[in-house]
Design a protein around this motif. Structure first.
Motif, PDB file in Angstrom:
ATOM      1  N   UNK A   1      21.024  -0.684  22.547  1.00  0.00           N
ATOM      2  CA  UNK A   1      20.896   0.374  23.555  1.00  0.00           C
ATOM      3  C   UNK A   1      19.490   0.962  23.503  1.00  0.00           C
TER       4      UNK A   1
ATOM      5  N   UNK B   1      16.960  -1.187  25.243  1.00  0.00           N
ATOM      6  CA  UNK B   1      16.924  -1.005  26.702  1.00  0.00           C
ATOM      7  C   UNK B   1      16.090   0.200  27.093  1.00  0.00           C
ATOM      8  N   UNK B   2      16.000   1.193  26.227  1.00  0.00           N
ATOM      9  CA  UNK B   2      15.195   2.379  26.527  1.00  0.00           C
ATOM     10  C   UNK B   2      13.827   2.318  25.878  1.00  0.00           C
TER      11      UNK B   2
ATOM     12  N   UNK C   1      13.106   2.251  22.818  1.00  0.00           N
ATOM     13  CA  UNK C   1      13.076   3.243  21.747  1.00  0.00           C
ATOM     14  C   UNK C   1      13.339   2.629  20.371  1.00  0.00           C
TER      15      UNK C   1
ATOM     16  N   UNK D   1      21.955   9.564  16.433  1.00  0.00           N
ATOM     17  CA  UNK D   1      21.857  11.032  16.442  1.00  0.00           C
ATOM     18  C   UNK D   1      21.025  11.554  17.605  1.00  0.00           C
ATOM     19  N   UNK D   2      20.116  10.721  18.128  1.00  0.00           N
ATOM     20  CA  UNK D   2      19.330  11.186  19.268  1.00  0.00           C
ATOM     21  C   UNK D   2      19.899  10.671  20.592  1.00  0.00           C
ATOM     22  N   UNK D   3      21.128  10.194  20.590  1.00  0.00           N
ATOM     23  CA  UNK D   3      21.793   9.871  21.850  1.00  0.00           C
ATOM     24  C   UNK D   3      21.683   8.426  22.311  1.00  0.00           C
ATOM     25  N   UNK D   4      21.192   7.531  21.450  1.00  0.00           N
ATOM     26  CA  UNK D   4      21.127   6.101  21.830  1.00  0.00           C
ATOM     27  C   UNK D   4      22.496   5.464  21.572  1.00  0.00           C
ATOM     28  N   UNK D   5      23.468   5.937  22.309  1.00  0.00           N
ATOM     29  CA  UNK D   5      24.848   5.545  22.037  1.00  0.00           C
ATOM     30  C   UNK D   5      25.392   4.750  23.223  1.00  0.00           C
ATOM     31  N   UNK D   6      25.775   3.495  23.017  1.00  0.00           N
ATOM     32  CA  UNK D   6      26.268   2.702  24.152  1.00  0.00           C
ATOM     33  C   UNK D   6      27.581   3.262  24.709  1.00  0.00           C
ATOM     34  N   UNK D   7      27.762   3.094  26.017  1.00  0.00           N
ATOM     35  CA  UNK D   7      28.994   3.552  26.649  1.00  0.00           C
ATOM     36  C   UNK D   7      30.231   2.977  25.973  1.00  0.00           C
TER      37      UNK D   7
ATOM     38  N   UNK E   1      31.617   5.048  23.068  1.00  0.00           N
ATOM     39  CA  UNK E   1      32.465   6.178  23.482  1.00  0.00           C
ATOM     40  C   UNK E   1      33.837   5.678  23.921  1.00  0.00           C
TER      41      UNK E   1
ATOM     42  N   UNK F   1      35.997   4.735  20.883  1.00  0.00           N
ATOM     43  CA  UNK F   1      36.469   5.915  20.173  1.00  0.00           C
ATOM     44  C   UNK F   1      37.666   6.529  20.920  1.00  0.00           C
TER      45      UNK F   1
ATOM     46  N   UNK G   1      28.948  12.024  11.180  1.00  0.00           N
ATOM     47  CA  UNK G   1      29.120  11.566  12.563  1.00  0.00           C
ATOM     48  C   UNK G   1      28.419  10.232  12.811  1.00  0.00           C
TER      49      UNK G   1
ATOM     50  N   UNK H   1      30.078   6.823  14.370  1.00  0.00           N
ATOM     51  CA  UNK H   1      29.487   6.052  15.471  1.00  0.00           C
ATOM     52  C   UNK H   1      29.363   4.576  15.095  1.00  0.00           C
TER      53      UNK H   1
END
Lengths: 73, 316
Positions: B154, B157-158, B160, B233-239, B242, B245, B260, B264
């Motif tokens: 992820x 793709x950004x 990052x 932790x900085x939001x690079x979380x694939x859909x 979520x 989970x 956390x 993840x």
């Protein structure tokens, strides 16, 4: 307040755009319009990791307005 | 879907198996699987290698030997140079050669988004099939590759993800599960699956779902790519993370104190992930030692099958 609209982008682009806005406008409050639960969660995480406070408001359905306030010096 | 029954059907759609198994004769069954997806790394050659390792993995998870494959390609001819496709297929072919798998052909369609994958056919003795959902009480669980590829892809793709992280996940996703599969076969495994889109906990839940006991996962023992921590932790979380989970919230119990980022990582969708092997406690140490001696250095014992509420997973 800086307004950014990241609707129509899938992850991680909303996070990338928000991060850029933070870098370009240090100390400014940001209003971020997102349109999915995932984007809301991810942008909020970015904000929290940068010590911004997050206030979230449902605009309609899955659309949210996130107000990100920078940490007080 | 209506249920499908056939006297020669050994493993089919009913228990979310990694691959289907169909008996041809008393001593031979075919193992079949198909998987294709959009690029998860920028380098086309690497993407080809990863797609092949990922597709073959379903056969290895069953304990089978992949023999032949067919390419599946969706290609945006109007926007991408054909050399990209050539590199993908070259990467794929090199990986097939390494696996002693013969490419028989394939099919390409024009599409707006690039996708590549394969349909793979292997063989296995009908009595040697390892199912994904028959763990035994007292078993230990071995995971053979680190987690976190979904979070890092992820970030790719950004733009990052750091170079080191990209290199490490690429190496890991390119690695065949062949050796791990061959080694487990002599250690009397009771269940095996490979970790892909549903993440460790999603695939683990398929393993334990119909059992009369529960699974314990030791979060401190999980191998993972360290870069995934800061990125999640900085939001690079694939859909998909979520979604995993959400889907598993009634099955998985996460103990207080599990950080956390580790939560993840446990839900993170993987591409070409490792095998999750459930096997008798007395064999686990020996298998782990052999794996580490043969280059599967990050394999670890990550949990156990224990008494407790039927079909649940407890993460400690």
């Amino acid at each position: 307040m800086i307004e950014i609209d990241v609707r129509g982008f899938s992850c991680p682009i909303p996070v990338v755009k928000t991060q850029k806005a933070m870098q370009d406008n240090p100390g400014e409050e940001l209003a971020v319009l997102v349109e999915t639960e995932v984007s809301k969660e991810n942008v909020s995480r970015l904000a929290e990791s940068r010590k911004y406070s997050v206030e979230e408001k449902t605009v309609s359905g899955d659309e949210y307005l996130l107000t990100l306030r920078p940490p007080q010096e | 879907m209506p249920s499908i029954s056939d006297p020669n059907l050994i493993a089919g759609m009913e228990s979310a198996e990694d691959a289907g198994v169909y008996k041809l004769s008393p001593d031979t069954a075919v193992v079949q699987t198909v998987d294709f997806f959009t690029p998860i790394v920028d380098d086309p050659y690497d993407f080809g290698r990863i797609a092949v390792a990922n597709s073959l993995s379903d056969v290895y998870a069953k304990g089978g030997r992949p023999l032949t494959a067919l390419n599946i390609v969706c290609f945006p001819l109007k926007t991408l140079n054909i050399s990209v496709l050539r590199d993908i297929l070259r990467g794929g072919l090199d990986k097939m050669k390494e696996a002693d798998v013969v490419l028989l052909g394939g099919h390409t369609v024009e599409d707006q988004e690039l996708k590549y994958g394969l349909s793979v056919t292997g063989i296995i003795h009908p009595n040697d099939v390892i199912f994904n959902n028959r763990p035994k009480m007292g078993d230990l669980l071995i995971l053979t590759k680190p987690l976190g590829t979904g979070i890092i892809s992820t970030a790719i793709k950004g733009d990052m993800a750091g170079e080191k992280a990209v290199f490490r996940i690429t190496q890991s996703m390119c690695a065949l599960n062949r050796k791990a599969s061959e080694m487990m076969l002599s250690e009397n495994p009771s269940a095996c699956t490979d970790i892909t889109g549903f993440g460790l906990l999603g695939h683990a839940s398929e393993m334990i779902r119909s059992a009369a006991f529960c699974m314990e996962i030791d979060s401190a023992a999980i191998p993972f790519f360290p870069e995934a921590v800061a990125l999640s932790e900085t939001g690079m979380v694939p859909g998909g993370l979520h979604r995993n989970r959400n889907y598993l919230k009634d099955v998985v119990e996460i103990s207080k104190g599990v950080p956390r980022h580790m939560e993840d990582i446990l839900f993170d969708p993987q591409t070409s992930g490792g095998l999750l092997i459930s096997l008798p406690e007395k064999n686990a140490g020996a298998l782990l030692g052999r794996m580490r001696d043969h280059g599967i250095r990050e394999a670890a014992i990550v949990g156990a099958i224990v008494p407790g509420p039927s079909g649940r997973i407890i993460v400690r």
